[in-house]
Design an enzyme around this catalytic site. Structure first.
Site, short mmCIF file in Angstrom:
data_model
loop_
_atom_site.label_atom_id
_atom_site.label_comp_id
_atom_site.label_asym_id
_atom_site.label_seq_id
_atom_site.Cartn_x
_atom_site.Cartn_y
_atom_site.Cartn_z
N ASP A 66 -0.03 24.16 100.16
CA ASP A 66 0.75 23.25 99.32
C ASP A 66 0.50 23.49 97.84
O ASP A 66 1.39 23.29 97.01
CB ASP A 66 0.41 21.80 99.68
CG ASP A 66 1.05 21.36 101.00
OD1 ASP A 66 1.85 22.15 101.55
OD2 ASP A 66 0.76 20.24 101.46
N GLY A 67 -0.71 23.92 97.47
CA GLY A 67 -1.00 24.22 96.07
C GLY A 67 -0.14 25.34 95.53
O GLY A 67 0.39 25.27 94.42
N ASN A 140 4.47 16.12 93.30
CA ASN A 140 3.55 15.25 94.04
C ASN A 140 3.13 14.02 93.24
O ASN A 140 3.46 12.90 93.60
CB ASN A 140 2.29 16.03 94.46
CG ASN A 140 2.35 16.53 95.88
OD1 ASN A 140 3.36 16.38 96.56
ND2 ASN A 140 1.27 17.12 96.34
N ARG A 151 -16.89 7.19 84.50
CA ARG A 151 -15.46 7.42 84.67
C ARG A 151 -14.60 6.17 84.53
O ARG A 151 -13.41 6.21 84.77
CB ARG A 151 -15.22 8.05 86.04
CG ARG A 151 -15.86 9.40 86.21
CD ARG A 151 -15.49 9.98 87.55
NE ARG A 151 -15.98 9.16 88.65
CZ ARG A 151 -15.58 9.28 89.91
NH1 ARG A 151 -14.68 10.17 90.22
NH2 ARG A 151 -16.08 8.51 90.86
N ARG A 168 -8.39 -1.50 85.40
CA ARG A 168 -9.74 -1.06 85.01
C ARG A 168 -10.38 -0.45 86.25
O ARG A 168 -10.54 -1.11 87.27
CB ARG A 168 -10.58 -2.22 84.48
CG ARG A 168 -12.02 -1.84 84.14
CD ARG A 168 -12.76 -3.02 83.50
NE ARG A 168 -14.17 -2.75 83.39
CZ ARG A 168 -14.74 -2.03 82.44
NH1 ARG A 168 -13.99 -1.48 81.49
NH2 ARG A 168 -16.05 -1.84 82.41
N ASP A 170 -11.38 3.79 88.08
CA ASP A 170 -11.57 5.23 87.92
C ASP A 170 -10.30 5.95 87.48
O ASP A 170 -10.35 7.12 87.11
CB ASP A 170 -12.03 5.86 89.25
CG ASP A 170 -13.50 5.55 89.53
OD1 ASP A 170 -14.14 4.88 88.68
OD2 ASP A 170 -14.00 5.96 90.58
N GLN A 240 -2.96 20.39 89.15
CA GLN A 240 -3.09 21.77 88.70
C GLN A 240 -3.05 21.94 87.19
O GLN A 240 -3.83 22.69 86.64
CB GLN A 240 -1.98 22.62 89.34
CG GLN A 240 -2.11 22.71 90.85
CD GLN A 240 -0.99 23.52 91.47
OE1 GLN A 240 0.04 23.77 90.86
NE2 GLN A 240 -1.18 23.94 92.71
#
Length: 283
Positions: A66-67, A140, A151, A168, A170, A240
């Site tokens: 899929d990438g 996607n 984070r 608020r 990640d 990506q």
């Protein structure tokens, strides 16, 4: 189809071998073939490279996971040519045709026995001081999070100019129905049938437990702002490519005017794909 592009996964000998075999097979059927390995991904840069596919190509055959499919889809984002996915990777929600059945499937496709399914894409942009510094088509998802160890991030989201809520946690995922089975699913978001026109907003590990995923109509304009100044905040498109978000930047997401056209072999069933990839009904 008189001219087909074959784009195969980088650094995978089996993908290169299958690409060569398919090229010879297609050329024996008097089809012109453009065959190249996929380019590398650029990471968190506001500029990303694109695969140059000849203008005369009438369809694109992707060999990989899929990438690979997602990166090739970006290279044809402004064109209406359809794309075919052959799975050489893992889950393969986008690359639905198996390597073992690709010649059988291609025979049917060349005979006209196939369907073209349109998949909604998102247009994602970053505005800085009234100027667009980043723009990307997304098949996607678009993800906003921090790359630093601490984070936690504060985000404000509005829909069509009306304030929605304050997140608020990640980060935040803005996904298409096609992307609902990707990061969105891992973060607890819903699975949405890929032909639906919708935008899914899913918080990542929200501090407020009542902040749940929301599905909006595909035509809405979503805007995300940093509620508090922060560094190392990144917008990532399809896992990506992306760009660092400045303290006063505005991220806008809306449906792209040009959907992706996906060629589906007649024996490929989305529900069967869900059952097999997600192991539904198995002990």
């Amino acid at each position: 189809m008189r001219h087909i592009a074959i784009i195969y996964k980088r650094m995978r000998p089996e993908a290169a071998a299958l690409a060569k075999e398919l090229k010879l097979w297609l050329e024996k059927r008097n089809i012109l073939v453009f065959c190249e390995q996929n380019i590398s991904h650029s990471g968190a840069s506001c500029l990303s490279p694109r695969m140059e596919i000849p203008a005369s190509v009438e369809s694109v055959l992707v060999l990989g996971g899929d990438g690979t499919f997602l990166s090739v889809a970006r290279s044809i984002e402004n064109r209406t040519i359809p794309i075919i996915g052959v799975n050489l990777g893992g889950l393969g929600f986008l690359t639905e045709i198996s390597a073992e059945s690709c010649f059988t499937a291609m025979t049917k496709i060349l005979d006209g026995d196939y369907e073209v399914e349109e998949r909604m894409r998102l247009k994602v942009s970053i505005m800085r001081e009234g100027r667009e510094i980043f723009s990307q088509m997304v098949l996607n998802d678009a993800v906003i999070n921090k790359s630093a160890l601490a984070r936690i991030i504060d985000l404000e989201v509005s829909i069509d100019g009306r304030f929605l809520t304050h997140y608020r946690g990640d980060g935040l995922i803005i996904a298409t129905p096609t992307g609902s089975t990707a990061y969105n699913l891992a973060a607890g978001g819903p699975i949405v049938f890929p032909a639906v026109q919708a935008i899914i907003i899913t918080p990542i590990c929200s501090f407020t437990l009542t902040n749940r995923p929301i599905i909006f109509p595909g035509h809405v304009l979503t805007r995300v702002d940093l509620a508090e100044p922060a560094s190392d905040v990144t917008l990532t498109c399809d896992g990506q490519v992306g760009c660092l978000i400045g303290p006063t930047d505005q991220v806008s997401i809306t449906a792209a005017s040009n959907p992706l056209r996906l060629i589906k072999a007649p024996d490929v069933d989305h529900f069967e794909t869900l059952r097999s990839k997600l192991s539904w009904g198995q002990a």
